[in-house]
Design an enzyme around this catalytic site. Structure first.
Site, PDB file in Angstrom:
ATOM      1  N   SER A  16      74.940  41.730  69.833  1.00  0.00           N
ATOM      2  CA  SER A  16      73.728  42.926  69.443  1.00  0.00           C
ATOM      3  C   SER A  16      72.779  43.180  70.482  1.00  0.00           C
ATOM      4  O   SER A  16      72.022  43.911  70.581  1.00  0.00           O
ATOM      5  CB  SER A  16      73.149  42.379  68.524  1.00  0.00           C
ATOM      6  N   LEU A  18      71.966  43.914  75.101  1.00  0.00           N
ATOM      7  CA  LEU A  18      72.285  44.658  76.212  1.00  0.00           C
ATOM      8  C   LEU A  18      73.895  44.655  76.562  1.00  0.00           C
ATOM      9  O   LEU A  18      74.474  45.712  76.474  1.00  0.00           O
ATOM     10  CB  LEU A  18      71.495  44.466  77.333  1.00  0.00           C
ATOM     11  N   VAL A  19      74.417  43.306  77.037  1.00  0.00           N
ATOM     12  CA  VAL A  19      75.663  43.240  77.294  1.00  0.00           C
ATOM     13  C   VAL A  19      76.758  43.496  76.281  1.00  0.00           C
ATOM     14  O   VAL A  19      77.507  44.174  76.357  1.00  0.00           O
ATOM     15  CB  VAL A  19      75.708  41.763  78.247  1.00  0.00           C
ATOM     16  N   TYR A 144      65.642  27.317  81.262  1.00  0.00           N
ATOM     17  CA  TYR A 144      66.801  28.401  81.172  1.00  0.00           C
ATOM     18  C   TYR A 144      67.670  28.117  82.183  1.00  0.00           C
ATOM     19  O   TYR A 144      68.975  27.897  81.857  1.00  0.00           O
ATOM     20  CB  TYR A 144      66.204  29.789  81.161  1.00  0.00           C
ATOM     21  N   THR A 172      74.431  40.230  88.268  1.00  0.00           N
ATOM     22  CA  THR A 172      72.880  40.144  88.750  1.00  0.00           C
ATOM     23  C   THR A 172      72.296  40.895  87.799  1.00  0.00           C
ATOM     24  O   THR A 172      72.593  40.833  86.570  1.00  0.00           O
ATOM     25  CB  THR A 172      73.082  40.865  90.318  1.00  0.00           C
ATOM     26  N   VAL A 174      71.278  43.330  85.190  1.00  0.00           N
ATOM     27  CA  VAL A 174      71.851  44.137  84.310  1.00  0.00           C
ATOM     28  C   VAL A 174      70.876  45.374  83.881  1.00  0.00           C
ATOM     29  O   VAL A 174      69.775  44.662  83.453  1.00  0.00           O
ATOM     30  CB  VAL A 174      72.486  43.462  83.060  1.00  0.00           C
ATOM     31  N   LYS A 195      57.378  52.665  80.803  1.00  0.00           N
ATOM     32  CA  LYS A 195      56.016  52.948  81.420  1.00  0.00           C
ATOM     33  C   LYS A 195      56.055  54.433  81.884  1.00  0.00           C
ATOM     34  O   LYS A 195      55.201  55.114  81.895  1.00  0.00           O
ATOM     35  CB  LYS A 195      55.768  52.087  82.733  1.00  0.00           C
ATOM     36  N   ASP A 278      55.122  39.889  93.541  1.00  0.00           N
ATOM     37  CA  ASP A 278      56.222  40.728  93.955  1.00  0.00           C
ATOM     38  C   ASP A 278      57.535  39.903  93.417  1.00  0.00           C
ATOM     39  O   ASP A 278      58.662  40.458  93.376  1.00  0.00           O
ATOM     40  CB  ASP A 278      56.325  40.764  95.459  1.00  0.00           C
TER      41      ASP A 278
HETATM   42  P1  NDP Z   1      69.910  40.274  75.173  1.00  0.00           P
HETATM   43  O1  NDP Z   1      68.441  39.695  75.087  1.00  0.00           O
HETATM   44  O2  NDP Z   1      69.950  41.688  75.186  1.00  0.00           O
HETATM   45  O3  NDP Z   1      70.701  39.959  73.793  1.00  0.00           O
HETATM   46  C1  NDP Z   1      70.606  38.341  73.540  1.00  0.00           C
HETATM   47  C2  NDP Z   1      71.710  38.261  72.508  1.00  0.00           C
HETATM   48  O4  NDP Z   1      71.662  36.849  72.082  1.00  0.00           O
HETATM   49  C3  NDP Z   1      71.473  39.009  71.137  1.00  0.00           C
HETATM   50  O5  NDP Z   1      72.664  39.548  70.719  1.00  0.00           O
HETATM   51  C4  NDP Z   1      70.698  38.006  70.501  1.00  0.00           C
HETATM   52  O6  NDP Z   1      70.783  38.149  68.939  1.00  0.00           O
HETATM   53  C5  NDP Z   1      71.432  36.779  70.730  1.00  0.00           C
HETATM   54  N1  NDP Z   1      70.980  35.379  70.392  1.00  0.00           N
HETATM   55  C6  NDP Z   1      69.740  34.984  70.852  1.00  0.00           C
HETATM   56  N2  NDP Z   1      69.603  33.747  70.272  1.00  0.00           N
HETATM   57  C7  NDP Z   1      70.450  33.461  69.497  1.00  0.00           C
HETATM   58  C8  NDP Z   1      70.690  32.484  68.315  1.00  0.00           C
HETATM   59  N3  NDP Z   1      69.807  31.538  68.449  1.00  0.00           N
HETATM   60  N4  NDP Z   1      71.830  32.548  67.733  1.00  0.00           N
HETATM   61  C9  NDP Z   1      72.730  33.628  67.730  1.00  0.00           C
HETATM   62  N5  NDP Z   1      72.566  34.541  68.760  1.00  0.00           N
HETATM   63  C10 NDP Z   1      71.435  34.586  69.496  1.00  0.00           C
HETATM   64  O7  NDP Z   1      70.508  39.621  76.385  1.00  0.00           O
HETATM   65  P2  NDP Z   1      71.822  40.320  77.534  1.00  0.00           P
HETATM   66  O8  NDP Z   1      72.469  41.115  76.572  1.00  0.00           O
HETATM   67  O9  NDP Z   1      70.815  40.942  78.599  1.00  0.00           O
HETATM   68  O10 NDP Z   1      72.248  39.073  77.985  1.00  0.00           O
HETATM   69  C11 NDP Z   1      73.469  38.655  77.577  1.00  0.00           C
HETATM   70  C12 NDP Z   1      73.866  37.582  78.426  1.00  0.00           C
HETATM   71  O11 NDP Z   1      74.016  37.599  79.642  1.00  0.00           O
HETATM   72  C13 NDP Z   1      72.561  36.198  78.360  1.00  0.00           C
HETATM   73  O12 NDP Z   1      73.492  35.016  78.328  1.00  0.00           O
HETATM   74  C14 NDP Z   1      71.999  36.477  79.623  1.00  0.00           C
HETATM   75  O13 NDP Z   1      71.514  35.132  79.888  1.00  0.00           O
HETATM   76  C15 NDP Z   1      72.960  36.827  80.398  1.00  0.00           C
HETATM   77  N6  NDP Z   1      72.493  37.762  81.653  1.00  0.00           N
HETATM   78  C16 NDP Z   1      71.566  39.019  81.551  1.00  0.00           C
HETATM   79  C17 NDP Z   1      71.119  39.612  82.711  1.00  0.00           C
HETATM   80  C18 NDP Z   1      70.372  40.606  82.396  1.00  0.00           C
HETATM   81  O14 NDP Z   1      69.932  41.375  83.346  1.00  0.00           O
HETATM   82  N7  NDP Z   1      70.269  41.318  81.167  1.00  0.00           N
HETATM   83  C19 NDP Z   1      71.482  39.052  83.810  1.00  0.00           C
HETATM   84  C20 NDP Z   1      72.282  37.974  83.722  1.00  0.00           C
HETATM   85  C21 NDP Z   1      72.820  37.131  82.784  1.00  0.00           C
HETATM   86  P3  NDP Z   1      69.863  39.219  68.297  1.00  0.00           P
HETATM   87  O15 NDP Z   1      70.026  40.444  68.656  1.00  0.00           O
HETATM   88  O16 NDP Z   1      70.208  39.034  66.556  1.00  0.00           O
HETATM   89  O17 NDP Z   1      68.495  38.473  68.478  1.00  0.00           O
END
Ligand code: NDP
Length: 322
Positions: A16, A18-19, A144, A172, A174, A195, A278
């Protein structure tokens, strides 16, 4: 894995976010799903993956053959600094529950998601895949970062001891639709979009935190999603792979600010608040490994991705995470 008789049943944790939403789009709207495949996108509402019983139950329900593991406790800088232990423990548990349950249920491939912010704080540039464990990560998010680094160690272990092909990607910065657009906890581009949108509405100047000179590599979420599918189907290494635009495309945040102002038709004044920190001046990552595999992959130009994301934000303001 594509040539196997049995079509894949793919479980996407963090489906659910971003990715996850970007992968869902590529699977459902861009023909990313092959005949007979079953794709399931999980949110924390269906299973809290910190909990082993809930993790096992959701694997029992969907019986995946493949897992894309995105779920993570993520937050802004401030929250990380306040709760490093919490980030460490929750992410260690989520990752251990997902990887061990995958192993127990015979999942043949898991692709997990690391992050370029887990690399050593003191480093040479460009950063590449061999450098993950070369020194302590930045202090602000050590919890983390260490949990993420352990995924790479776990993948090595599952291969060495059980022959499992569990691997990871390292995107990197996203950005894209469904990002977190919160001013304080959002990622830099999405927070700036919000913003700018607000400044335009109020006829106020746009206040950018920091000097705008730090350089970053930004990757559009749909590009990450397309590359994830390639990794799932084709990439055979256990060692992780960086998903990024080239080093030459690392650009100052102020250039991105101008693209955002253009996209949202913001004509007001842009102020850089240099009293705000920064962060690192650059974090250049190498995409040489990715380029060896996919020399012809075309990345969405930043201005185009920013325009699409801004349009999505304006049209979905009511449901966007703000
Ligand atoms: P988001 O914050 O958009 O999404 C996080 C997701 O993890 C959501 O679907 C959330 O579910 C789920 N989640 C969080 N906690 C739990 C839990 N306890 N049990 C089950 N599901 C859980 O993150 P992104 O899409 O940005 O990131 C996805 C992955 O990519 C992550 O592992 C992140 O570390 C990694 N990443 C992201 C980057 C970025 O720039 N965005 C860069 C590099 C890596 P719910 O919606 O229900 O809360």
């Amino acid at each position: 894995s594509q040539t196997k008789a049995e079509p894949m049943r793919v479980l996407v944790t963090g489906g659910s976010g971003l990715v996850g939403k970007a992968i869902e789009h590529v699977v459902k709207q861009e023909g990313g799903c092959l005949e007979g495949e079953q794709w399931t996108f999980l949110s924390s509402k269906e299973a809290n993956l910190v909990d082993l019983q809930q993790t096992r139950a959701v694997f029992e329900k969907y019986r995946p053959t493949h897992v894309i593991h995105l779920a993570a406790k993520v937050g802004g800088l401030y929250l990380h600094m306040k709760e490093n232990l919490h980030f460490l423990r929750d992410n260690l548990r989520i990752n251990d529950n997902v990887l061990q349950t995958s192993h127990e249920r015979g999942v043949t491939k898991v692709v997990s998601c690391l992050s370029s912010c887990i690399f050593p704080d003191k480093t040479t540039y460009p950063i590449d895949e061999s450098m993950i464990h070369n020194g302590p990560p930045h202090d602000s998010n050590f919890g983390y970062s260490h949990a993420k680094r352990m995924i790479d160690i776990q993948n090595r272990g599952y291969f060495a001891q059980h022959g499992r092909r569990y691997t990871a990607v390292i995107p990197t910065n996203v950005y894209g639709p469904y990002d977190n657009f919160n001013f304080e906890n959002g990622h830099v581009l999405s927070a700036l979009m919000h913003k700018t949108y607000a400044a335009k509405k109020e006829g106020a100047p746009l206040q950018v935190w920091g000097s705008g000179t730090p350089r970053r590599q930004f990757i559009y979420s749909l590009d990450v999603a397309r590359l994830f599918l390639w990794v799932l189907r084709e990439y055979d290494e256990i060692d992780p792979i960086i998903l990024s635009v080239g080093e030459e495309e690392e650009l100052p945040i102020k250039d991105a600010v101008e693209m955002i102002a253009d996209a949202l038709d913001f004509k007001g004044q842009i102020v850089f608040d240099t009293s705000k920190s920064d962060g690192q001046m650059k974090k250049t990552a190498s995409n040489a490994k990715l380029r060896r595999y996919l020399p012809d992959f075309t990345f969405t130009p930043l201005s185009e991705g920013i325009k699409k994301t801004c349009d999505w934000f304006v049209n979905n303001y009511d449901i966007a995470r703000t």
